[in-house]
Motif scaffolding. Structure first.
Motif, PDB file in Angstrom:
ATOM      1  N   ALA A  19      -4.173  -3.051  -0.784  1.00 55.24           N
ATOM      2  CA  ALA A  19      -3.513  -4.198  -1.483  1.00 55.24           C
ATOM      3  C   ALA A  19      -3.682  -3.882  -3.016  1.00 55.24           C
ATOM      4  N   LEU A  20      -4.592  -3.042  -3.323  1.00 53.21           N
ATOM      5  CA  LEU A  20      -5.073  -2.602  -4.743  1.00 53.21           C
ATOM      6  C   LEU A  20      -3.855  -1.392  -5.111  1.00 53.21           C
ATOM      7  N   LEU A  21      -3.794  -0.626  -4.164  1.00 57.17           N
ATOM      8  CA  LEU A  21      -2.756   0.496  -4.335  1.00 57.17           C
ATOM      9  C   LEU A  21      -1.495  -0.006  -4.500  1.00 57.17           C
ATOM     10  N   ALA A  22      -1.093  -0.872  -3.645  1.00 57.70           N
ATOM     11  CA  ALA A  22       0.282  -1.384  -3.826  1.00 57.70           C
ATOM     12  C   ALA A  22       0.641  -1.984  -4.960  1.00 57.70           C
ATOM     13  N   SER A  23      -0.582  -2.778  -5.544  1.00 57.87           N
ATOM     14  CA  SER A  23      -0.216  -3.457  -6.757  1.00 57.87           C
ATOM     15  C   SER A  23      -0.352  -2.417  -7.843  1.00 57.87           C
ATOM     16  N   LYS A  24      -0.887  -1.396  -7.954  1.00 59.53           N
ATOM     17  CA  LYS A  24      -1.199  -0.632  -8.885  1.00 59.53           C
ATOM     18  C   LYS A  24       0.247   0.130  -9.068  1.00 59.53           C
ATOM     19  N   ASP A  64      -1.094   4.762   9.001  1.00 56.68           N
ATOM     20  CA  ASP A  64      -1.804   4.949   7.442  1.00 56.68           C
ATOM     21  C   ASP A  64      -1.179   3.986   6.636  1.00 56.68           C
ATOM     22  N   GLN A  65      -2.014   3.083   6.212  1.00 56.05           N
ATOM     23  CA  GLN A  65      -1.727   1.951   5.434  1.00 56.05           C
ATOM     24  C   GLN A  65      -1.655   2.191   3.827  1.00 56.05           C
ATOM     25  N   SER A  66      -2.596   3.369   3.641  1.00 55.49           N
ATOM     26  CA  SER A  66      -2.474   3.893   2.137  1.00 55.49           C
ATOM     27  C   SER A  66      -0.995   4.545   1.831  1.00 55.49           C
ATOM     28  N   ALA A  67      -0.777   5.394   2.909  1.00 59.46           N
ATOM     29  CA  ALA A  67       0.733   5.734   2.914  1.00 59.46           C
ATOM     30  C   ALA A  67       2.077   4.640   2.849  1.00 59.46           C
ATOM     31  N   PHE A  68       1.544   3.962   3.675  1.00 57.08           N
ATOM     32  CA  PHE A  68       2.485   2.557   3.600  1.00 57.08           C
ATOM     33  C   PHE A  68       2.443   1.991   2.140  1.00 57.08           C
ATOM     34  N   ALA A  69       1.417   1.926   1.592  1.00 56.71           N
ATOM     35  CA  ALA A  69       1.546   1.246   0.261  1.00 56.71           C
ATOM     36  C   ALA A  69       2.157   1.890  -0.791  1.00 56.71           C
ATOM     37  N   GLU A  70       2.057   3.536  -0.526  1.00 56.34           N
ATOM     38  CA  GLU A  70       2.894   4.150  -1.541  1.00 56.34           C
ATOM     39  C   GLU A  70       4.142   4.110  -1.327  1.00 56.34           C
TER      40      GLU A  70
ATOM     41  N   ASP B  65       3.613 -11.249  -6.571  1.00 51.48           N
ATOM     42  CA  ASP B  65       2.204 -10.726  -6.332  1.00 51.48           C
ATOM     43  C   ASP B  65       1.637 -10.373  -4.984  1.00 51.48           C
ATOM     44  N   GLY B  66       2.057 -11.398  -4.106  1.00 47.21           N
ATOM     45  CA  GLY B  66       1.525 -11.511  -2.728  1.00 47.21           C
ATOM     46  C   GLY B  66       2.405 -10.790  -1.962  1.00 47.21           C
ATOM     47  N   SER B  67       3.363  -9.788  -2.264  1.00 49.98           N
ATOM     48  CA  SER B  67       4.414  -9.352  -1.667  1.00 49.98           C
ATOM     49  C   SER B  67       4.128  -8.297  -0.447  1.00 49.98           C
ATOM     50  N   PHE B  68       3.018  -7.457  -0.879  1.00 54.12           N
ATOM     51  CA  PHE B  68       2.636  -6.537  -0.010  1.00 54.12           C
ATOM     52  C   PHE B  68       1.870  -7.115   1.043  1.00 54.12           C
TER      53      PHE B  68
END
Lengths: 223, 215
Positions: A19-24, A64-70, B65-68
Motif C-alpha cells: 500500500a505504501l509503495l502504491a501511494s508513493k 507479486d504484490q509489489s510488482a502490482f503496486a508499481e 486514497d483507498g484506491s489501491f
C-alpha cells in the motif's frame, strides 16, 4: 513479494508495504504529473516497456504484490484519465479503473508480450469495460488463435514488439496537434466510423508503419 | 476457410472497432471477419497499439486514497479468472456461434422471397445484423443504402457490379452504392450482413414488405 508460507487468505490481503509503495507511486504521479517512475527509468525518463513485461510475469508467476503496486501506480491514474475523457464521471472512472486493474491481476496469464505492450493490453481491458459499463453493449471478440499465449514467447520477438510500440507512441506524440487530436478523439469514442473515414489528414499510414514490421513478423508466425 | 481473402476491413472500421465506438451489429461482423483473416487481425493489433499509446500519453488523474487497497480487496474477492473451456469447434467462427447459439444447422431461417432466406440476429438497435442464405445463381433484391452496409461472405460467393466476393471477403457499401448481388453458381451463398440504417429497395414490392421483414 509474498511467499508460499503465507496462508491463502493472506496472499490477497493488502499489506502495509505494498500500500505504501502504491501511494508513493501515486504521489509521484500527482506531484510531477509526468511519466517518471521510481524504478527502471531510462535516460529519456520514460518507463521501460520491458520492465512492465517483467512485472506482469512476476504478477502471473508469483502473485507479486509489489510488482502490482508499481504497475498500478503508473497505469491506474492514466486509465482513470482515459475513462474520464471518454465520458465517465470521476467516481465511475475511479470504480472502473479499480476493476480494470483487478482484471489485469486475474488475467495476467493471458498477457502475451509478443503481441502487445502492457499499455496496449491495459487499454484493451479498459476499452472493454467502458463498452460494458458506459455503453451497456456486448462486444463480440475475434476467435482466439491458440490456447492462450505461448509459455515462453521468443525474447527477440518480445523485444522487437515492445520497441515498436514505444516508437509508435513517440510518432503519435510528434504529430501536428490537429492530427493527434483526431486520433485521440477517435479513441475517446467521439467519432463514428464514418467520421473517421471522412476525416482528412488522419495520418494512419504514418503512425502504423512504425509497428508494421513487428506485426508482420507475428503474422507470419501465425500462418 | 483460409482461402485468399481479397476484400478487407477499412482502416476506419478497424479504428472504430479498436476504439469501441461501432454499433454492436458492426462489431459482430468485424470480429467474425478478423476470425477468418490474419491480415486484419494484425491490423487490429496495430490499432489497439495506437489506443495503448493514447492512454499512455494521458496526464495522470489522481486516484482516491483507498484506491489501491480497494483494488486488492476486489482481487481478494475473486483472485483468478476461471478458465473457460473453449467452445467445441463448429462450422461458424466463434463470435458468430455465440449469436446463433450453435452451428449453421441451428440457424432459424425465414423465407424472404426469391428463394432467399434470412435470420435476424439479436443485437442492440444501433444496427441490424442478419444471416442471408442465397441459392446458387439467385439474385438479391436490388437495393441502395442510407447508412453503411457490411456484407461478409461465410460460404460460396457473390458478384455485383464492382467485384467478386468469396468466403472471408467483406464488402463495405456506403450511401452512394447501388448494387444487385448475384450468388455464384455451384454453391449456395451464406453471408453475414449488417446495416446501420434500413435498406432502400428499388422495386415497390420489397419496399412494402420491408417493415414486415425487418430488413
Amino acid at each position: 513479494m509474498l511467499t508460499e508460507t503465507l496462508t491463502p487468505t493472506k496472499t490477497t490481503t493488502p499489506t502495509a508495504h505494498t500500500a505504501l509503495l502504491a501511494s508513493k507511486a501515486l504521489k509521484q504521479n500527482k506531484t510531477q504529473g509526468d511519466c517518471t517512475h521510481e524504478v527502471n527509468v531510462t535516460p529519456a525518463n520514460k518507463p521501460d516497456r520491458m520492465a512492465w513485461v517483467t512485472h506482469l510475469a512476476a504478477i502471473r508467476d508469483n502473485q507479486d504484490q509489489s510488482a502490482f503496486a508499481e504497475v498500478f501506480g503508473y497505469f491506474a491514474p492514466r486509465v482513470k484519465a482515459f475513462l474520464m475523457k471518454s465520458g465517465a464521471s470521476p467516481d465511475l472512472a475511479e470504480d472502473v479503473t479499480q476493476e480494470v486493474m483487478a482484471t489485469l491481476w486475474r488475467k495476467a496469464h493471458m498477457f502475451d508480450p509478443a503481441k502487445a505492450s502492457v499499455s496496449t493490453w491495459i487499454f484493451t481491458i479498459a476499452r472493454n469495460r467502458r463498452i460494458d459499463v458506459l455503453r451497456k453493449q456486448r462486444r463480440p471478440e475475434p476467435e482466439d488463435l491458440t490456447w492462450g499465449p505461448e509459455a515462453e514467447p521468443d525474447q527477440e520477438d518480445v523485444l522487437a514488439l515492445q520497441q515498436e510500440s514505444a516508437q509508435l507512441g513517440e510518432a503519435i506524440a510528434a504529430l501536428p496537434d490537429k492530427q493527434r487530436e483526431l486520433i485521440v478523439r477517435a479513441y475517446y469514442g467521439e467519432l463514428t466510423h464514418s467520421e473517421i473515414a471522412d476525416a482528412t489528414g488522419l495520418p494512419l499510414g504514418t503512425i502504423k508503419s512504425r509497428i508494421r514490421l513487428a506485426l508482420d513478423r507475428l503474422r507470419h508466425q501465425l500462418k | 476457410m483460409m482461402n485468399e481473402i481479397k476484400h478487407h476491413l477499412t482502416d476506419a472500421l478497424l479504428m472504430a472497432y479498436s476504439a469501441g465506438s461501432l454499433p454492436e451489429g458492426f462489431n459482430l461482423v468485424v470480429a467474425t471477419h478478423i476470425s477468418m483473416c490474419d491480415e486484419c487481425r494484425a491490423r487490429m493489433h496495430e490499432f489497439d497499439t495506437v489506443g495503448g499509446a493514447v492512454m499512455d500519453a494521458e496526464a495522470p488523474e489522481g486516484l482516491s486514497d483507498g484506491s489501491f487497497a480497494a483494488t486488492l480487496a476486489l482481487i481478494a474477492a475473486e483472485p483468478k479468472d476461471a478458465i473457460v473451456a473453449k467452445p467445441a469447434k463448429g462450422d461458424l467462427p466463434a463470435p458468430l456461434q455465440d449469436y446463433v447459439g450453435g452451428n449453421l444447422a441451428d440457424v432459424k431461417w425465414r423465407k424472404v422471397g426469391g428463394g432467399v432466406r434470412q435470420a435476424i440476429l439479436k443485437t442492440d438497435k444501433s444496427a441490424s445484423v442478419r444471416l442471408l442464405h442465397i441459392p446458387a445463381g439467385a439474385q438479391m433484391p436490388d437495393h441502395g443504402h442510407r447508412g453503411t452496409e457490411l456484407t461478409l461472405v461465410l460460404q460460396g460467393a457473390f458478384k455485383d457490379e464492382t467485384d467478386r466476393f468469396g468466403a472471408g471477403d467483406i464488402e463495405v457499401a456506403s450511401e452512394d452504392d447501388h448494387h444487385q448481388p448475384v450468388a455464384e453458381m455451384g454453391q449456395d451463398c451464406i453471408c453475414l450482413a449488417a446495416t446501420d440504417a434500413p435498406l432502400r429497395f428499388n422495386s415497390w414490392i420489397p419496399r412494402i414488405a420491408q417493415p414486415f421483414l425487418r430488413i
